[in-house]
Write a protein that holds these residues in place. Structure first.
Motif, PDB file in Angstrom:
ATOM      1  N   GLN A 171      30.098   6.003  11.534  1.00 53.29           N
ATOM      2  CA  GLN A 171      30.226   5.231  10.626  1.00 53.29           C
ATOM      3  C   GLN A 171      30.240   3.664  11.006  1.00 53.29           C
ATOM      4  O   GLN A 171      29.583   2.678  10.345  1.00 53.29           O
ATOM      5  CB  GLN A 171      31.373   5.345   9.596  1.00 53.29           C
ATOM      6  N   PHE A 172      30.741   3.603  12.380  1.00 55.56           N
ATOM      7  CA  PHE A 172      30.913   2.155  12.974  1.00 55.56           C
ATOM      8  C   PHE A 172      29.396   2.047  13.542  1.00 55.56           C
ATOM      9  O   PHE A 172      28.941   0.563  13.493  1.00 55.56           O
ATOM     10  CB  PHE A 172      31.894   2.234  14.119  1.00 55.56           C
ATOM     11  N   SER A 173      28.727   2.742  13.867  1.00 55.79           N
ATOM     12  CA  SER A 173      27.407   2.598  14.399  1.00 55.79           C
ATOM     13  C   SER A 173      26.487   2.354  13.456  1.00 55.79           C
ATOM     14  O   SER A 173      25.627   1.248  13.353  1.00 55.79           O
ATOM     15  CB  SER A 173      26.740   4.058  14.921  1.00 55.79           C
ATOM     16  N   ALA A 174      26.682   2.733  12.074  1.00 55.71           N
ATOM     17  CA  ALA A 174      25.850   2.343  10.896  1.00 55.71           C
ATOM     18  C   ALA A 174      26.239   0.913  10.513  1.00 55.71           C
ATOM     19  O   ALA A 174      25.212   0.130  10.063  1.00 55.71           O
ATOM     20  CB  ALA A 174      26.000   3.229   9.914  1.00 55.71           C
ATOM     21  N   TRP A 175      27.440   0.659  10.496  1.00 56.37           N
ATOM     22  CA  TRP A 175      27.969  -0.663  10.169  1.00 56.37           C
ATOM     23  C   TRP A 175      27.296  -1.764  11.163  1.00 56.37           C
ATOM     24  O   TRP A 175      26.688  -2.868  10.671  1.00 56.37           O
ATOM     25  CB  TRP A 175      29.383  -0.772  10.137  1.00 56.37           C
ATOM     26  N   ARG A 176      27.228  -1.409  12.614  1.00 58.14           N
ATOM     27  CA  ARG A 176      26.886  -2.383  13.554  1.00 58.14           C
ATOM     28  C   ARG A 176      25.060  -2.513  13.063  1.00 58.14           C
ATOM     29  O   ARG A 176      24.611  -3.890  13.301  1.00 58.14           O
ATOM     30  CB  ARG A 176      26.958  -2.011  14.775  1.00 58.14           C
ATOM     31  N   ARG A 177      24.605  -1.339  12.735  1.00 60.75           N
ATOM     32  CA  ARG A 177      23.229  -1.792  12.557  1.00 60.75           C
ATOM     33  C   ARG A 177      22.835  -2.562  11.292  1.00 60.75           C
ATOM     34  O   ARG A 177      21.960  -3.278  11.452  1.00 60.75           O
ATOM     35  CB  ARG A 177      22.506  -0.322  12.177  1.00 60.75           C
ATOM     36  N   ARG A 178      23.758  -2.171  10.411  1.00 66.59           N
ATOM     37  CA  ARG A 178      23.680  -3.260   9.073  1.00 66.59           C
ATOM     38  C   ARG A 178      23.877  -4.794   9.358  1.00 66.59           C
ATOM     39  O   ARG A 178      23.166  -5.465   8.939  1.00 66.59           O
ATOM     40  CB  ARG A 178      24.457  -2.565   8.199  1.00 66.59           C
ATOM     41  N   GLN A 179      24.643  -5.001  10.383  1.00 61.68           N
ATOM     42  CA  GLN A 179      24.898  -6.392  10.754  1.00 61.68           C
ATOM     43  C   GLN A 179      23.720  -7.065  11.248  1.00 61.68           C
ATOM     44  O   GLN A 179      23.438  -8.206  10.814  1.00 61.68           O
ATOM     45  CB  GLN A 179      26.235  -6.813  11.845  1.00 61.68           C
ATOM     46  N   VAL A 180      22.757  -6.321  11.964  1.00 63.22           N
ATOM     47  CA  VAL A 180      21.763  -7.081  12.593  1.00 63.22           C
ATOM     48  C   VAL A 180      20.726  -6.921  11.453  1.00 63.22           C
ATOM     49  O   VAL A 180      20.081  -8.248  11.270  1.00 63.22           O
ATOM     50  CB  VAL A 180      21.077  -6.046  13.716  1.00 63.22           C
ATOM     51  N   THR A 181      20.445  -5.830  10.640  1.00 59.89           N
ATOM     52  CA  THR A 181      19.479  -6.241   9.650  1.00 59.89           C
ATOM     53  C   THR A 181      19.820  -6.810   8.452  1.00 59.89           C
ATOM     54  O   THR A 181      18.793  -7.612   8.164  1.00 59.89           O
ATOM     55  CB  THR A 181      19.469  -4.420   9.220  1.00 59.89           C
ATOM     56  N   ASP A 182      21.032  -7.099   8.153  1.00 56.53           N
ATOM     57  CA  ASP A 182      21.310  -8.104   6.979  1.00 56.53           C
ATOM     58  C   ASP A 182      21.108  -9.304   7.455  1.00 56.53           C
ATOM     59  O   ASP A 182      20.727 -10.405   6.619  1.00 56.53           O
ATOM     60  CB  ASP A 182      22.750  -7.895   6.753  1.00 56.53           C
ATOM     61  N   PHE A 183      21.341  -9.944   8.907  1.00 58.96           N
ATOM     62  CA  PHE A 183      21.147 -10.945   9.429  1.00 58.96           C
ATOM     63  C   PHE A 183      19.547 -11.513   9.251  1.00 58.96           C
ATOM     64  O   PHE A 183      19.088 -12.485   8.796  1.00 58.96           O
ATOM     65  CB  PHE A 183      21.357 -11.261  10.878  1.00 58.96           C
ATOM     66  N   LEU A 184      18.625 -10.550   9.486  1.00 58.18           N
ATOM     67  CA  LEU A 184      17.227 -10.716   9.492  1.00 58.18           C
ATOM     68  C   LEU A 184      16.830 -10.834   7.875  1.00 58.18           C
ATOM     69  O   LEU A 184      16.196 -11.715   7.710  1.00 58.18           O
ATOM     70  CB  LEU A 184      16.328  -9.470   9.939  1.00 58.18           C
ATOM     71  N   ARG A 185      17.624 -10.160   6.974  1.00 56.77           N
ATOM     72  CA  ARG A 185      17.321 -10.159   5.695  1.00 56.77           C
ATOM     73  C   ARG A 185      17.538 -11.711   5.235  1.00 56.77           C
ATOM     74  O   ARG A 185      16.500 -12.455   4.472  1.00 56.77           O
ATOM     75  CB  ARG A 185      18.007  -9.171   4.851  1.00 56.77           C
ATOM     76  N   TRP A 186      18.647 -12.321   5.581  1.00 56.72           N
ATOM     77  CA  TRP A 186      18.940 -13.535   4.855  1.00 56.72           C
ATOM     78  C   TRP A 186      18.347 -14.870   5.709  1.00 56.72           C
ATOM     79  O   TRP A 186      17.822 -15.817   5.030  1.00 56.72           O
ATOM     80  CB  TRP A 186      20.547 -13.669   4.588  1.00 56.72           C
ATOM     81  N   VAL A 187      18.447 -14.817   6.916  1.00 54.30           N
ATOM     82  CA  VAL A 187      17.634 -15.824   7.764  1.00 54.30           C
ATOM     83  C   VAL A 187      16.158 -15.860   7.802  1.00 54.30           C
ATOM     84  O   VAL A 187      15.708 -16.992   7.321  1.00 54.30           O
ATOM     85  CB  VAL A 187      18.157 -15.637   9.070  1.00 54.30           C
ATOM     86  N   ASN A 188      15.653 -14.533   7.623  1.00 52.34           N
ATOM     87  CA  ASN A 188      14.069 -14.653   7.587  1.00 52.34           C
ATOM     88  C   ASN A 188      13.627 -15.157   6.233  1.00 52.34           C
ATOM     89  O   ASN A 188      12.540 -15.803   6.105  1.00 52.34           O
ATOM     90  CB  ASN A 188      13.526 -13.565   7.780  1.00 52.34           C
ATOM     91  N   ALA A 189      14.357 -14.888   5.195  1.00 45.94           N
ATOM     92  CA  ALA A 189      13.962 -15.420   3.722  1.00 45.94           C
ATOM     93  C   ALA A 189      14.195 -16.855   3.586  1.00 45.94           C
ATOM     94  O   ALA A 189      13.457 -17.521   3.002  1.00 45.94           O
ATOM     95  CB  ALA A 189      15.009 -14.694   2.772  1.00 45.94           C
TER      96      ALA A 189
END
Length: 342
Positions: A228-246
Motif C-alpha cells: 500500500q505504501f509502495s502504491a502511495w509513493r507511485r501516486r505522489q510522483v504520478t500526481d505531480f506530473l499530472r498537475w505540473v505538466n497541465a
C-alpha cells in the motif's frame, strides 16, 4: 580520435548518452525518414559554460546531424539560467554572473541552419550529492524539512539527497522551477530526470508519513516493501506530473514534455516507484526515454522490445549510453532501435 569521438568528449565528462530514435520507421523505410537525433549535454564538464563552448556545441550538432539538444540546466538544486521568484534556485557558481547559458543556447540553436530543438533537462528530486551545499539559498539549507529520509531516518540515500515527492512543499519548489523556465524561455521541450524515489527504502519524510497515515488511518511507519505504501509513493510522483505538466502546457501549449526513466520497467515500478508505462498510457508525457544504459546487447535489446510494447498513446525513444560502449556498438544499438520501429 575521430570527429564523432571528439564531439562526445567535448560535451561531457562522464555521463554522456546519445539518443537517436525514429519517429516512424519500418525496415523498408527510406533513409530520410525523420528522426529525433538528440544528445544529452550534462552540466558537469565543458559544453555550455560560456559562449565559446556553446558555439562549439551547436557547430558539432549541425556538422554531425543532431537536431536536438537535451541540456542540463540544473545540476543539483542550482541553476544555469537566470531564476526569477518565486523560483528561488541559486545560480551555479561556475558561470559568469551575467551569462545566461540557456538563453545563449536557444539563440544560437534558433539562428543559422538547420535549427536545433532545445529541451531543458532538470533533475527533479535529486538535489545534493555527498556533501551539503555551501550556498545558504540552496533548497537543502532553506528547507531541510523537504528532504527525503529512509526508514532509519537518514537523509543521504543512494546517490545523494532527494526532495521527497510526498512533501507538498518539495513539490511546490520543483513546480516553481519548471514554471519559471517554461514561462520565460523559448524552449521546445522540458525534460524531467530523477523523477522518482532512489530505492525502496526511501520516502520517509516526516510530513510524507503523516500524510500517508492520515489518508489510511494508520500510525507508525510502513515497511519499505509495504504494498500500500509502495502504491502511495507511485501516486505522489504520478500526481505531480499530472498537475505540473497541465500548468506547463497551459503556458506553452506546444511544449514537448519528456522524461528520462529507468531502463528496466520492472525496476522502475517496484524499486523507484516510477510507473512510466502508466504515464505513457495516460499521456502524461509526450516522450518517454528509457535510459537503456548497458554494453550488453542482449539486455539492451530485451529492454528496447519491452519499452516499445509499453509506449501507450505516446512515443518511446531509446536512450543508449555512449559512455559505456565502443562507437561501433553504439551504432549497433542505434540501428537495433531503428529496426524495432522506435
Amino acid at each position: 580520435m575521430t570527429p564523432f569521438c571528439r564531439l562526445l568528449s567535448s560535451i561531457h565528462s562522464k555521463w554522456i548518452a546519445v539518443v537517436i530514435l525514429l519517429l516512424t520507421l519500418s525496415s523498408s523505410a527510406p533513409a530520410q525518414t525523420p528522426e529525433f537525433r538528440g544528445v544529452w549535454v550534462d552540466a558537469w564538464g565543458d559544453g555550455f559554460l560560456n559562449s565559446s563552448q556553446i558555439d562549439t556545441l551547436v557547430n558539432h550538432c549541425r556538422t554531425y546531424n543532431f537536431n536536438a539538444v537535451i541540456v542540463q540546466m540544473r545540476r543539483r538544486g542550482d541553476a544555469f539560467y537566470m531564476p526569477q521568484a518565486p523560483n528561488l534556485e541559486p545560480r551555479n557558481g561556475s558561470l559568469a554572473s551575467n551569462f545566461d547559458a540557456l538563453q545563449e543556447l536557444i539563440t544560437k540553436c534558433k539562428t543559422g541552419s538547420p535549427q536545433i530543438e532545445v529541451h531543458c533537462w532538470i533533475p527533479t528530486h535529486l538535489v545534493g550529492d555527498s556533501n551539503s551545499p555551501n550556498n545558504p539559498n540552496h533548497v537543502m539549507n532553506l528547507h531541510p524539512e523537504f528532504l527525503m529520509k529512509n526508514f532509519a531516518g537518514e537523509t543521504h540515500i543512494g546517490e545523494g539527497y532527494y526532495l521527497d515527492p510526498g512533501h507538498p512543499g518539495a513539490q511546490q519548489w520543483n513546480y516553481n522551477v519548471a514554471m519559471d523556465i517554461v514561462s520565460r524561455y523559448d524552449i521546445d521541450g522540458f525534460h524531467w530526470d530523477y523523477i522518482r524515489y532512489p530505492e525502496s527504502d526511501s520516502g520517509y519524510n516526516d510530513v510524507a508519513i503523516a500524510r500517508y497515515n492520515a489518508e489510511y488511518g494508520l500510525t507508525g511507519k510502513p515497511g519499505p516493501s509495504d504494498a500500500q505504501f509502495s502504491a502511495w509513493r507511485r501516486r505522489q510522483v504520478t500526481d505531480f506530473l499530472r498537475w505540473v505538466n497541465a500548468d506547463l502546457l497551459a503556458v506553452k501549449p506546444n511544449l514537448i514534455i519528456s522524461a528520462s526513466v529507468f531502463g528496466s520497467r520492472t525496476d522502475a515500478y517496484t524499486a523507484r516507484f516510477q510507473d512510466w508505462a502508466a504515464w505513457n498510457e495516460e499521456g502524461l508525457i509526450d516522450i518517454c526515454i528509457p535510459m537503456n544504459y548497458t554494453p550488453d546487447n542482449g539486455i539492451y535489446q530485451s529492454r528496447t522490445v519491452d519499452a516499445l510494447s509499453h509506449q501507450g498513446v505516446r512515443r518511446v525513444y531509446i536512450g543508449p549510453a555512449g559512455y559505456l560502449n565502443t562507437k561501433e556498438n553504439t551504432v549497433n544499438q542505434l540501428n537495433y532501435a531503428r529496426t524495432q520501429g522506435a
